[in-house]
Scaffold this motif. Structure first.
Motif, PDB file in Angstrom:
ATOM      1  N   GLU A 103       0.845  -1.188   0.000  1.00 59.69           N
ATOM      2  CA  GLU A 103       0.000   0.000   0.000  1.00 59.69           C
ATOM      3  C   GLU A 103       0.882   1.239   0.000  1.00 59.69           C
ATOM      4  O   GLU A 103       1.890   1.282   0.707  1.00 59.69           O
ATOM      5  CB  GLU A 103      -0.924   0.000   1.214  1.00 59.69           C
ATOM      6  N   GLY A 104       0.502   2.245  -0.778  1.00 61.36           N
ATOM      7  CA  GLY A 104       1.324   3.441  -0.860  1.00 61.36           C
ATOM      8  C   GLY A 104       0.522   4.696  -1.108  1.00 61.36           C
ATOM      9  O   GLY A 104      -0.697   4.726  -0.926  1.00 61.36           O
ATOM     10  N   ALA A 105       1.212   5.750  -1.574  1.00 61.91           N
ATOM     11  CA  ALA A 105       0.585   7.060  -1.721  1.00 61.91           C
ATOM     12  C   ALA A 105       0.472   7.535  -3.158  1.00 61.91           C
ATOM     13  O   ALA A 105      -0.171   8.550  -3.425  1.00 61.91           O
ATOM     14  CB  ALA A 105       1.380   8.096  -0.915  1.00 61.91           C
ATOM     15  N   ASP A 106       1.103   6.822  -4.108  1.00 60.98           N
ATOM     16  CA  ASP A 106       1.113   7.243  -5.506  1.00 60.98           C
ATOM     17  C   ASP A 106       0.636   6.076  -6.370  1.00 60.98           C
ATOM     18  O   ASP A 106       1.381   5.119  -6.606  1.00 60.98           O
ATOM     19  CB  ASP A 106       2.527   7.671  -5.911  1.00 60.98           C
ATOM     20  N   THR A 107      -0.578   6.160  -6.868  1.00 66.26           N
ATOM     21  CA  THR A 107      -1.196   5.040  -7.576  1.00 66.26           C
ATOM     22  C   THR A 107      -0.359   4.580  -8.761  1.00 66.26           C
ATOM     23  O   THR A 107      -0.069   3.381  -8.911  1.00 66.26           O
ATOM     24  CB  THR A 107      -2.605   5.435  -8.052  1.00 66.26           C
ATOM     25  N   THR A 108       0.072   5.498  -9.593  1.00 63.77           N
ATOM     26  CA  THR A 108       0.804   5.135 -10.802  1.00 63.77           C
ATOM     27  C   THR A 108       2.203   4.617 -10.479  1.00 63.77           C
ATOM     28  O   THR A 108       2.610   3.550 -10.949  1.00 63.77           O
ATOM     29  CB  THR A 108       0.902   6.352 -11.738  1.00 63.77           C
ATOM     30  N   ALA A 109       2.942   5.365  -9.680  1.00 61.56           N
ATOM     31  CA  ALA A 109       4.314   4.978  -9.366  1.00 61.56           C
ATOM     32  C   ALA A 109       4.365   3.685  -8.557  1.00 61.56           C
ATOM     33  O   ALA A 109       5.241   2.836  -8.780  1.00 61.56           O
ATOM     34  CB  ALA A 109       5.020   6.106  -8.616  1.00 61.56           C
ATOM     35  N   ASP A 110       3.434   3.528  -7.629  1.00 65.41           N
ATOM     36  CA  ASP A 110       3.433   2.326  -6.795  1.00 65.41           C
ATOM     37  C   ASP A 110       3.130   1.084  -7.619  1.00 65.41           C
ATOM     38  O   ASP A 110       3.736   0.024  -7.411  1.00 65.41           O
ATOM     39  CB  ASP A 110       2.416   2.464  -5.663  1.00 65.41           C
ATOM     40  N   ALA A 111       2.196   1.195  -8.552  1.00 63.23           N
ATOM     41  CA  ALA A 111       1.870   0.053  -9.413  1.00 63.23           C
ATOM     42  C   ALA A 111       3.063  -0.319 -10.285  1.00 63.23           C
ATOM     43  O   ALA A 111       3.375  -1.506 -10.463  1.00 63.23           O
ATOM     44  CB  ALA A 111       0.659   0.379 -10.278  1.00 63.23           C
ATOM     45  N   ALA A 112       3.746   0.704 -10.814  1.00 69.15           N
ATOM     46  CA  ALA A 112       4.911   0.446 -11.661  1.00 69.15           C
ATOM     47  C   ALA A 112       6.020  -0.238 -10.859  1.00 69.15           C
ATOM     48  O   ALA A 112       6.662  -1.185 -11.344  1.00 69.15           O
ATOM     49  CB  ALA A 112       5.412   1.761 -12.261  1.00 69.15           C
ATOM     50  N   ARG A 113       6.248   0.227  -9.639  1.00 71.32           N
ATOM     51  CA  ARG A 113       7.282  -0.382  -8.799  1.00 71.32           C
ATOM     52  C   ARG A 113       6.918  -1.831  -8.468  1.00 71.32           C
ATOM     53  O   ARG A 113       7.759  -2.723  -8.534  1.00 71.32           O
ATOM     54  CB  ARG A 113       7.461   0.419  -7.516  1.00 71.32           C
ATOM     55  N   PHE A 114       5.675  -2.055  -8.076  1.00 74.55           N
ATOM     56  CA  PHE A 114       5.235  -3.401  -7.703  1.00 74.55           C
ATOM     57  C   PHE A 114       5.427  -4.370  -8.872  1.00 74.55           C
ATOM     58  O   PHE A 114       5.968  -5.473  -8.703  1.00 74.55           O
ATOM     59  CB  PHE A 114       3.769  -3.340  -7.282  1.00 74.55           C
ATOM     60  N   GLU A 115       5.002  -3.960 -10.054  1.00 75.59           N
ATOM     61  CA  GLU A 115       5.114  -4.830 -11.227  1.00 75.59           C
ATOM     62  C   GLU A 115       6.573  -5.044 -11.618  1.00 75.59           C
ATOM     63  O   GLU A 115       6.958  -6.141 -12.047  1.00 75.59           O
ATOM     64  CB  GLU A 115       4.314  -4.239 -12.389  1.00 75.59           C
ATOM     65  N   ALA A 116       7.402  -4.022 -11.445  1.00 75.62           N
ATOM     66  CA  ALA A 116       8.818  -4.166 -11.769  1.00 75.62           C
ATOM     67  C   ALA A 116       9.503  -5.145 -10.822  1.00 75.62           C
ATOM     68  O   ALA A 116      10.326  -5.973 -11.242  1.00 75.62           O
ATOM     69  CB  ALA A 116       9.503  -2.801 -11.709  1.00 75.62           C
ATOM     70  N   VAL A 117       9.175  -5.076  -9.533  1.00 76.73           N
ATOM     71  CA  VAL A 117       9.758  -6.004  -8.558  1.00 76.73           C
ATOM     72  C   VAL A 117       9.310  -7.424  -8.861  1.00 76.73           C
ATOM     73  O   VAL A 117      10.114  -8.368  -8.830  1.00 76.73           O
ATOM     74  CB  VAL A 117       9.367  -5.595  -7.121  1.00 76.73           C
ATOM     75  N   LEU A 118       8.035  -7.597  -9.180  1.00 80.93           N
ATOM     76  CA  LEU A 118       7.538  -8.931  -9.538  1.00 80.93           C
ATOM     77  C   LEU A 118       8.224  -9.472 -10.785  1.00 80.93           C
ATOM     78  O   LEU A 118       8.592 -10.651 -10.855  1.00 80.93           O
ATOM     79  CB  LEU A 118       6.025  -8.887  -9.758  1.00 80.93           C
ATOM     80  N   ALA A 119       8.395  -8.608 -11.775  1.00 79.76           N
ATOM     81  CA  ALA A 119       9.064  -9.034 -13.004  1.00 79.76           C
ATOM     82  C   ALA A 119      10.494  -9.474 -12.719  1.00 79.76           C
ATOM     83  O   ALA A 119      10.979 -10.470 -13.275  1.00 79.76           O
ATOM     84  CB  ALA A 119       9.053  -7.898 -14.026  1.00 79.76           C
ATOM     85  N   ALA A 120      11.163  -8.764 -11.823  1.00 74.72           N
ATOM     86  CA  ALA A 120      12.547  -9.099 -11.487  1.00 74.72           C
ATOM     87  C   ALA A 120      12.646 -10.462 -10.804  1.00 74.72           C
ATOM     88  O   ALA A 120      13.519 -11.270 -11.138  1.00 74.72           O
ATOM     89  CB  ALA A 120      13.147  -8.008 -10.605  1.00 74.72           C
ATOM     90  N   VAL A 121      11.762 -10.729  -9.841  1.00 71.74           N
ATOM     91  CA  VAL A 121      11.836 -12.021  -9.154  1.00 71.74           C
ATOM     92  C   VAL A 121      11.377 -13.155 -10.055  1.00 71.74           C
ATOM     93  O   VAL A 121      11.839 -14.297  -9.932  1.00 71.74           O
ATOM     94  CB  VAL A 121      11.020 -12.001  -7.837  1.00 71.74           C
TER      95      VAL A 121
END
Length: 459
Positions: free
Chosen positions: A282-300
């Motif tokens: 959960e975070g404060a920036d809808t767009t940036a947080d979604a991008a970070r979450f998906e990038a971390v998932l893609a990396a793992v």
């Protein structure tokens, strides 16, 4: 008419007293449909009424068991014959929400969900969350130091409580309704009530912390090949999500298969993977947080750490994933089930689970041990289903609790001791600790009327 009951009726009125057949019409608890066996059920509507009821009970030596939502899993609030139930169901007011100070003042009988919704209406978050949110009460959450799914980020109920009001066994009202994060003015007396399961006093009002309401929420269900991959994923998510990871729920294969079996939930992925993790940030920036979450998932995923992943595309899909983790009633229907809630270091979990599973196979080959939990906070839940005539709770207890001592574990992570775990407390608490518990109990409740026979083993 019984003199004590008549005196109590004069305090709470007819609407505040349940007697006779109406008592038996109530179930013992959420987990036990047997009729309630209490002498009577008292429903005070204020702290003053609670105080007067306890003053009368103290004078008469009457045992009192406090009840909130009656969803506890350790028989801590299950009333026994002759006991008087003190129910907080009429103490159900949300007195104040302070969005600037980040606090809510509520009575003990307010349900967790009602508090969550009231906070949300002010763009604030009450961070405690668990599956029984619609029934469990704030007072019960305080009494058991409830945990749930967000402990990883926000801590247990203890971390949410700033102040409280409680009534001691003799009717003395102790009001510590602190609203500040910092207050080192003498002893922190609220700690005497948090997690002590109503044995030292009855909580009637609480001041809790509120947090900013997150603007974003990103969720994923992933499949993994072994427990080492689970712990590595946890490490990476905590590091790379920069403190926004709020839930990390692990399900062993058997749990996932049981939850998604015919008659259960729809399976969003194959049921052949050894482990499944439902995680949320959960975070404060809808767009940036979604991008970070998906990038971390893609990396793992690229690193081969996870074997499959599902990301919900709507709130309905997100809730469907959480239903798999939270709504497990279907796997209990028609099967004798013993429920457990243990804690141990994360590094000990895989070995502990393997040991329990091996013992299960040796003891009840036709049975099953279903394991899941919060993991990131050291908490595992187990459903032991012997599926064999003559199987006893005591046998099951030994199977689950015996391996904990040498693994530095505890018999309760968040459900409490109640009546069910009294005989096992000394596996995770020293003789000196238990002696000090008895000293505190004797000091605050010398007649032993509050929740007797619970939490503290007899000498």
């Amino acid at each position: 008419m019984d003199a004590l009951i008549d005196a109590i009726r004069h305090v709470v009125g007819e609407t505040g007293l349940v007697r006779g057949e109406a008592v038996a019409a109530r179930a013992t608890s959420y987990w036990d449909p047997a009729p309630c066996r209490a002498r009577a059920i008292v429903r005070p509507a204020s702290t003053a009424e609670v105080a007067e009821v306890l003053r009368l009970c103290h004078a008469a030596g009457q045992a009192v068991v406090t009840q909130g939502g009656v969803t506890g899993c350790s028989q801590g609030a299950d009333a026994r014959a002759g006991e008087l139930v003190l129910s907080t169901e009429r103490l159900n007011a949300i007195e104040a929400i302070d969005p600037v100070g980040g606090t809510a003042t509520v009575q003990a009988g307010v349900t967790l969900q009602a508090l969550q919704e009231a906070a949300r209406a002010h763009d604030r978050l009450f961070a405690l969350d668990l599956g029984a949110r619609g029934s469990c009460t704030v007072g019960g959450n305080v009494a058991t130091n409830a945990g749930g799914i967000n402990v990883l980020r926000y801590g247990m109920m203890r971390a949410q409580v700033l102040g409280l009001e409680a009534v001691l066994a003799d009717g003395t009202i102790v009001s510590s309704m602190n609203h500040m994060l910092k207050n080192n003015s003498g002893f922190d007396l609220k700690q005497l009530m948090i997690g002590t399961e109503g044995t030292l006093g009855v909580v009637t009002r609480v001041v809790v912390r509120l947090h900013p309401l997150p603007a974003s929420r990103n969720t994923a269900l992933v499949a993994l090949r072994d427990f080492d991959a689970v712990t590595e994923l946890l490490t990476r998510m905590q590091r790379d999500m920069a403190g926004t990871l709020s839930a990390f729920e692990v399900m062993w294969n058997l749990y996932y298969r049981a939850a998604t079996a015919p008659g259960g939930h729809r399976a969003p992925m194959a049921d052949a993977h050894p482990f499944y993790v439902l995680m949320e940030a959960e975070g404060a920036d809808t767009t940036a947080d979604a991008a970070r979450f998906e990038a971390v998932l893609a990396a793992v995923l690229d690193a081969g750490l996870i074997d499959d992943a599902v990301l919900p595309q709507s709130e309905a899909e997100r809730r469907a994933l959480w239903e798999i983790r939270e709504n497990f009633e279907a796997m209990l229907v028609g099967r004798e089930t013993f429920l457990y809630d243990v804690s141990l270091p994360i590094g000990e979990m895989a070995g502990y689970a393997d040991e329990v599973l091996a013992a299960m196979d040796a003891t009840w080959p036709q049975g099953r041990a279903i394991i899941f939990g919060h993991v990131a906070d050291g908490n595992l839940h187990l459903f032991i289903q012997p599926q064999q005539a003559g199987a006893t709770h005591a046998q099951s207890d030994a199977l689950v609790y015996a391996p904990l001592t040498r693994r530095q574990g505890a018999v309760s992570a968040e459900h409490g001791i109640g009546q069910e775990k009294l005989g096992w407390l000394d596996r995770c608490r020293s003789a000196a600790e238990i002696a000090l518990m008895r000293t505190l109990k004797q000091a605050l409740d010398p007649k032993g009327i509050l929740n007797p026979g619970r939490v503290i083993p007899p000498p």
